[in-house]
Write an enzyme that holds these catalytic residues in place. Structure first.
Site, PDB file in Angstrom:
ATOM      1  CB  VAL A  62      -0.917   0.006   1.251  1.00  0.00           C
ATOM      2  CG1 VAL A  62      -1.683   1.318   1.377  1.00  0.00           C
ATOM      3  CG2 VAL A  62      -1.879  -1.178   1.218  1.00  0.00           C
TER       4      VAL A  62
ATOM      5  NE  ARG B 295       0.427   0.772   9.851  1.00  0.00           N
ATOM      6  CZ  ARG B 295       1.290   0.329   8.921  1.00  0.00           C
ATOM      7  NH1 ARG B 295       0.895   0.193   7.650  1.00  0.00           N
ATOM      8  NH2 ARG B 295       2.512  -0.005   9.253  1.00  0.00           N
ATOM      9  NE  ARG B 296      -5.436   7.425   3.980  1.00  0.00           N
ATOM     10  CZ  ARG B 296      -5.428   8.183   2.891  1.00  0.00           C
ATOM     11  NH1 ARG B 296      -6.369   8.027   1.972  1.00  0.00           N
ATOM     12  NH2 ARG B 296      -4.500   9.094   2.719  1.00  0.00           N
ATOM     13  N   GLY B 297      -6.860   0.913   6.448  1.00  0.00           N
ATOM     14  CA  GLY B 297      -7.649  -0.317   6.256  1.00  0.00           C
ATOM     15  C   GLY B 297      -7.604  -0.882   4.846  1.00  0.00           C
TER      16      GLY B 297
ATOM     17  CG  LEU C 171      -2.932  -5.711   4.253  1.00  0.00           C
ATOM     18  CD1 LEU C 171      -2.516  -6.294   2.907  1.00  0.00           C
ATOM     19  CD2 LEU C 171      -1.807  -5.872   5.267  1.00  0.00           C
TER      20      LEU C 171
ATOM     21  CD  GLU D 267       7.167  -4.308   9.475  1.00  0.00           C
ATOM     22  OE1 GLU D 267       7.060  -3.959  10.654  1.00  0.00           O
ATOM     23  OE2 GLU D 267       6.863  -3.585   8.515  1.00  0.00           O
TER      24      GLU D 267
ATOM     25  CE1 TYR E 208       0.100 -10.029   5.096  1.00  0.00           C
ATOM     26  CE2 TYR E 208       2.364 -10.220   5.867  1.00  0.00           C
ATOM     27  CZ  TYR E 208       1.442  -9.726   4.961  1.00  0.00           C
ATOM     28  OH  TYR E 208       1.861  -8.939   3.916  1.00  0.00           O
TER      29      TYR E 208
ATOM     30  CG  PHE F 165       5.809 -17.373  -2.604  1.00  0.00           C
ATOM     31  CD1 PHE F 165       4.648 -16.745  -2.176  1.00  0.00           C
ATOM     32  CD2 PHE F 165       6.225 -18.520  -1.914  1.00  0.00           C
ATOM     33  CE1 PHE F 165       3.899 -17.237  -1.103  1.00  0.00           C
ATOM     34  CE2 PHE F 165       5.488 -19.016  -0.838  1.00  0.00           C
ATOM     35  CZ  PHE F 165       4.323 -18.371  -0.443  1.00  0.00           C
TER      36      PHE F 165
END
Ligand SMILES: CC(C)(COP(=O)(O)OP(=O)(O)OC[C@H]1O[C@@H](n2cnc3c(N)ncnc32)[C@H](O)[C@@H]1OP(=O)(O)O)[C@@H](O)C(=O)NCCC(=O)NCCS
Length: 405
Positions: free
Chosen positions: A84, A90-92, A94, A119, A123, A405
């Site tokens: 992103v 950080r606006r949602g 992803l 990182e 996830y 990958f």
């Protein structure tokens, strides 16, 4: 302006969708050739982008993999190109792309998703659990003797990488089919991802080299590597950087690694993305010299708990009743009886209770229920339930994915 999440429908849209992740690799705008290379292995409709008007500000895709699991293979979404733009973080975005992508993979009958994380905090919230470790080595050549005498059998040949697919692919396939964590490679994958040698991949190293071991006239192992030559005051300080070295038997593995360790002019051998149970650890007389160091490997997410758990083999009779919490994919929540004969929903009392991330951690055999219970990531409702589940889930080798990958 509103953001719309939808899959790509053209090569130009693919180019746009890889632009956000490309940004973090230092590229301001991938060209059409790069987009076409991506589209050869990642169909446009499997790439979701976040569109602000005509412009993609985020991208997320899923390769269509066949993933080896203990005792079989399962269709799996290889999640990739997550990016992103920093102007929209950080606006949602992803989260919204992950929602659309994982829903589509689930609907298409892919029970598992897996990925490499840049990182380790990103996830877990989407249900991915750490599923393997990966190791790095940095071995001084003069300390690389094997613990037992070794006489080379077979012959090593150097091949131009571009012409090597027919020799390498059958070896890879034999290893990949039997190694949880590895996925089947298509010819397009070999040609666009493995046997190409773009300058940006070289770092300080030389050209991509390919060596094939033949025993009784048949290829049985190979190595892809680069030579990093260097001298200081007349002394060699360079290293061999191993990209991938695989063999179809323990003898073939030993021979190809000896070949790599014996290359003149090199002071060290470096390799990464190795499995936790790599044979070098026990082949060497001085394993300590490997500098074997660990970090997190692949992360696994069960999208369809029943189908995913049914696709793998279990080791002993008996069963465990596992109560699963799954916030992001609530259709998986509930109690599952897992045993060697079947996997089913049940209303029986649970013996173990966990979040779906724990299922991702044990799925390929990389972690045990006992380890998870000790780390308070699994609740052992019945005493001894973790040990019983370990006997059921036990896998013969550590999960291994030899490429990012
Ligand atoms: C990582 C990245 C894709 C996140 O995108 P984003 O649109 O900012 O993420 P979202 O706003 O949807 O955040 C979703 C959640 O993840 C968390 N999150 C996002 N990025 C995170 C990070 N790098 N570290 C920790 N948490 C993170 C957010 O706090 C948010 O948490 P919440 O749902 O509990 O509120 C983006 O920052 C990026 O492109 N980073 C650089 C490239 C990269 O690392 N890509 C990942 C490749 S594996």
């Amino acid at each position: 302006m509103d953001i719309e999440i939808r899959p790509c429908a053209s090569a130009e849209e693919v180019r746009q969708a890889i632009t956000p992740i490309g940004y973090y690799f230092g590229s301001s705008a991938p060209d059409q050739n790069q987009a076409e290379r991506v589209a050869r292995v990642l169909p446009a409709e499997r790439i979701y982008a976040a569109w602000e008007g005509e412009r993609a500000v985020g991208g997320l895709g899923a390769y269509p993999f066949q993933l080896a699991v203990p005792g079989g293979r399962v269709p799996a979404a290889g999640v990739t190109i997550a990016g992103v733009l920093p102007t929209h973080r950080r606006r949602g975005i992803l989260r919204a792309m992950m929602r659309a992508l994982l829903d589509a993979c689930y609907r298409q009958g892919e029970p598992v998703a897996y990925l490499w994380a840049t990182e380790d905090t990103i996830y877990g919230r989407f249900g991915f659990g750490l599923a393997s470790f990966t190791a790095e080595i940095d071995l001084p050549r003069e300390r690389s003797a094997f613990h037992a005498a070794f006489a080379a059998s077979g012959r090593v040949r150097l091949l131009p990488p571009a012409a090597a697919e027919e020799y390498l692919a059958p070896i890879y396939e034999q290893v990949a089919a039997a190694t949880p964590g590895m996925f089947a490679r298509s010819s397009a994958w070999w040609q666009t991802r493995i046997l190409v040698d773009p300058p940006w991949r070289r770092g300080t190293g030389g050209d991509l080299q390919c060596a094939v071991l033949e025993e009784e006239g048949r290829p049985s192992a190979y190595a892809l590597y680069r030579m990093n030559w260097a001298f200081e005051r007349g002394l060699q300080t360079g290293s061999v950087a191993v990209i991938e070295a695989l063999g179809t038997s323990p003898e073939a593995m030993r021979a190809i690694w000896r070949y790599l360790l014996d290359i003149d002019w090199m002071a060290r051998l470096r390799a990464s993305l190795l499995p936790l149970d790599h044979p070098l650890l026990l082949l060497l007389a001085e394993p300590r010299r490997l500098g074997f160091s660990l970090r997190d490997g692949v992360w696994v997410r069960l999208l369809d708990v029943q189908a995913a758990l049914s696709a793998r083999l279990y080791q002993t009779h008996g069963s465990a009743v596992i109560e699963v919490v799954d916030e992001f994919c609530p259709w998986n929540a509930g109690r599952w009886r897992v045993g060697s004969d079947r996997v089913d929903r049940t209303e029986d009392a649970p013996s173990l209770r966990c979040d779906v991330t724990a299922l991702g951690s044990v799925y390929l055999g990389g972690f045990t229920w006992t380890q998870l219970a000790r780390a308070l990531r699994v609740q052992e409702v019945l005493p001894g339930a973790a040990a019983l589940a370990d006997a059921i889930f036990q896998a013969r080798s550590a999960p291994w994915c030899p490429e990012i990958f």
